[in-house]
Design a protein around this motif. Structure first.
Motif, PDB file in Angstrom:
ATOM      1  N   GLY A 143       3.472  -2.120   3.789  1.00 35.66           N
ATOM      2  CA  GLY A 143       3.922  -1.217   2.728  1.00 35.66           C
ATOM      3  C   GLY A 143       3.718   0.250   3.070  1.00 35.66           C
ATOM      4  N   LEU A 144       3.097   0.541   4.194  1.00 35.08           N
ATOM      5  CA  LEU A 144       2.847   1.949   4.549  1.00 35.08           C
ATOM      6  C   LEU A 144       4.158   2.679   4.813  1.00 35.08           C
ATOM      7  N   ARG A 156      -8.528   2.806   2.915  1.00 32.03           N
ATOM      8  CA  ARG A 156      -7.947   4.162   2.984  1.00 32.03           C
ATOM      9  C   ARG A 156      -6.995   4.404   1.811  1.00 32.03           C
ATOM     10  N   PHE A 157      -6.250   3.378   1.442  1.00 29.36           N
ATOM     11  CA  PHE A 157      -5.321   3.547   0.327  1.00 29.36           C
ATOM     12  C   PHE A 157      -6.098   3.777  -0.972  1.00 29.36           C
ATOM     13  N   ALA A 158      -7.209   3.066  -1.125  1.00 23.39           N
ATOM     14  CA  ALA A 158      -8.048   3.271  -2.311  1.00 23.39           C
ATOM     15  C   ALA A 158      -8.529   4.723  -2.387  1.00 23.39           C
ATOM     16  N   ARG A 195      -0.828   5.831   5.445  1.00 24.05           N
ATOM     17  CA  ARG A 195       0.577   6.258   5.409  1.00 24.05           C
ATOM     18  C   ARG A 195       0.811   7.425   6.370  1.00 24.05           C
ATOM     19  N   SER A 196      -0.128   8.357   6.425  1.00 24.04           N
ATOM     20  CA  SER A 196       0.092   9.498   7.329  1.00 24.04           C
ATOM     21  C   SER A 196       0.148   9.016   8.781  1.00 24.04           C
ATOM     22  N   GLY A 197      -0.707   8.057   9.115  1.00 23.62           N
ATOM     23  CA  GLY A 197      -0.669   7.509  10.471  1.00 23.62           C
ATOM     24  C   GLY A 197       0.644   6.787  10.742  1.00 23.62           C
ATOM     25  N   LEU A 245       0.832  -1.214   0.000  1.00 20.57           N
ATOM     26  CA  LEU A 245       0.000   0.000   0.000  1.00 20.57           C
ATOM     27  C   LEU A 245       0.863   1.260   0.000  1.00 20.57           C
ATOM     28  N   ASN A 246       1.530   1.507  -1.117  1.00 17.87           N
ATOM     29  CA  ASN A 246       2.416   2.666  -1.171  1.00 17.87           C
ATOM     30  C   ASN A 246       2.602   3.085  -2.626  1.00 17.87           C
ATOM     31  N   VAL A 247       2.365   4.353  -2.914  1.00 15.45           N
ATOM     32  CA  VAL A 247       2.514   4.811  -4.307  1.00 15.45           C
ATOM     33  C   VAL A 247       3.978   4.906  -4.727  1.00 15.45           C
ATOM     34  N   ASP A 248       4.885   4.845  -3.789  1.00 13.12           N
ATOM     35  CA  ASP A 248       6.309   4.936  -4.130  1.00 13.12           C
ATOM     36  C   ASP A 248       6.961   3.571  -4.339  1.00 13.12           C
TER      37      ASP A 248
END
Ligand code: SF4
Length: 509
Positions: A273-274, A64-66, A229-231, A19-22
């Protein structure tokens, strides 16, 4: 979150621990040309009994990732399906993508599934050392220890290095990190409290995502674990700024009721993956460079991430398929009721660890190794069943991490491929490394026979006795066997051990 629009786009299948765009599957992709598939699989959710908080974490983090991806302009197909395969087929039927791609899953099994389905794979870059690099490093060596691997990775990354030498002159500061606990570690005020998020409507509304026959254990979610990710970034900052400076000294300590002590509580976010291991290690090293955290704390933490985490992934990916079924010590007891929750236990160390698991789906590494896995090895609990139970019980568990951790590190079931000797001890070690487990316990950690004998102490001698053929030739066990040979009461120990194993199985220990 399923929509139909123009066909012909590439679809990227994002798995629930990516779960990470990077990461490689999404990095640099144009949202206008990319559709994202995510599947919540009924089969996955019903394959074992899961801790309630783990299921909540998996499903909520995906939702949340969606939402985050949608806000970034991606079209997202987050769907529930009876299986991962059915989810893919339904997606293809709905959208007819021009191509399907995914990042190589962490597990070999997942990778084989995607290859069989014809999904194009990009290499997994959620680890610092791809397993193919690990395989090349290991190739031709008689034996590769974690220490060999870790030093190589320190040199490759340059982390905590001065030229070719480790900062401070030592590679391994474990000796500094094994201090027994003291009274100052007890009580709520002794440790920085974890961040706890207020639960919102996404946290609370899981019914549409869960199959009716799902089997859950443990307490419901309470906001301790990051589902975004922010959490996760907030928790990383809290750890390096407030907790890490005190992490090292008592890394192996156990204190009743103090479930997190000074541990990072980041493994769930790393394994989802966060967080990426590089940003986690670099953040830890930065506070040492600034002079705000001692070297033993930072080296101990970096060793866990750059060393153990990466090493175990390499071991898992390079292991033959039968590795998960290894049973070098012929252990055959089922997972006992004291661990499944079917019965209470009077073993205070186990009881405190189980309370932590029930309340938080978590136990820190020394509880996992020297209480739970130690008990499994000593009593002879089937290592495959133990792996399965731990996988369902822990917030950060995945196949790639649990199999080498339990089969290799925890129970010596692989015969010594991961660990150079079994991690076993009697009650004396648990007493030394815990503040308050043994003194109030119903059992006497010094006694090895009789009704009050500590089960760990009795079983420690018994497991050595039962496995002479397998363990005696291990030179790291020579002192243990010399001590065993001097015991005057071995017949009584054997008798008591049989009773302990029977009572453990019956849930009356
Ligand atoms: Fe655990 Fe034995 Fe200590 Fe009791 S006496 S807490 S069973 S190690």
């Amino acid at each position: 979150m399923t929509t139909t629009s123009d066909t012909g786009r590439t679809s990227v299948w994002v798995w629930g621990d990516q779960l990470n765009v990077d990461l490689a599957h999404l990095r640099g992709r144009d949202p206008a040309e990319t559709r994202v598939l995510m599947v919540v699989s009924d089969r996955k959710l019903t394959e074992r009994t899961w801790h309630h908080q783990k299921v909540h974490l998996l499903v909520t983090a995906m939702r949340r990732f969606a939402t985050e991806l949608t806000e970034q302009g991606f079209e997202v197909d987050l769907r529930r399906a009876s299986s991962m395969r059915d989810g893919l087929h339904a997606h293809v039927d709905a959208f007819a993508p021009s191509s399907m791609v995914a990042m190589e899953p962490a597990s070999a099994k997942g990778t084989a599934t995607l290859q069989a389905l014809g999904v194009g794979l990009v290499p997994n870059d959620h680890f610092l050392c791809h397993w193919s690099e690990f395989a090349a490093f290991r190739d031709g060596r008689k034996r590769t220890t974690m220490e060999d691997f870790y030093r190589w990775r320190r040199r490759v990354t340059g982390w905590l290095m001065e030229g070719e030498e480790p900062v401070g002159g030592r590679w391994n500061l474990d000796e500094d990190n094994r201090k027994p606990p003291h009274r100052g570690l007890a009580g709520e005020a002794a440790a920085t409290p974890p961040i706890v998020d207020e639960l919102d409507s996404i946290d609370g509304d899981l019914s549409a995502w869960l199959p009716s026959d799902i089997r859950l254990q443990g307490a419901p979610p309470d906001g301790v674990w990051a589902t975004s990710r922010s959490g996760a970034l907030a928790r990383l900052e809290r750890f390096v700024e407030e907790v890490l400076p005190r992490f090292g000294d008592h890394e192996d300590a156990m204190v009743a009721g103090s479930w997190h002590l000074n541990h990072s509580l980041l493994s769930h976010a790393l394994n989802l993956g966060l967080l990426h291991p590089s940003e986690v290690c670099e953040a830890a090293i930065a506070v040492h460079t600034d002079g705000r955290a001692p070297l033993n704390a930072v080296e101990g933490f970096v060793r866990q991430v750059l060393g153990w985490r990466e090493f175990l992934w390499g071991v898992a990916r390079c292991a033959p398929p039968d590795y998960r079924d290894r049973n070098a010590l012929s252990a055959d007891l089922p997972v006992p009721p004291a661990l499944t929750g079917a019965a209470p236990t009077q073993m205070r160390c186990v009881e405190d660890t189980m309370t932590s698991i029930h309340d938080h789906a978590y136990a820190h590494h020394i509880q996992r190794l020297m209480v739970l896995s130690n008990l499994a090895t000593l009593a002879g609990i089937d290592p495959t069943a133990m792996t399965e139970w731990m996988h369902g019980a822990f917030i950060d568990a995945y196949d790639w991490v649990m199999v080498p951790n339990v089969i290799g590190m925890g129970t010596f079931a692989d015969g010594g491929e991961v660990a150079t000797k079994p991690y076993v001890s009697g009650g004396a070690y648990i007493d030394r490394m815990s503040l308050d487990y043994c003194t109030p316990c119903r059992y006497d950690r010094k006694a090895r026979t009789g009704e009050d004998a500590c089960p760990f102490t009795t079983l420690y001698w018994d497991v050595l006795d039962r496995n002479r053929d397998t363990l005696r030739s291990n030179h790291r066990m020579s002192r243990a066997y010399a001590n065993l040979d001097r015991l005057p009461d071995l017949p009584l120990i054997r008798e008591r051990a049989q009773e302990v194993r029977a009572r453990l199985s019956a849930g009356t220990l």
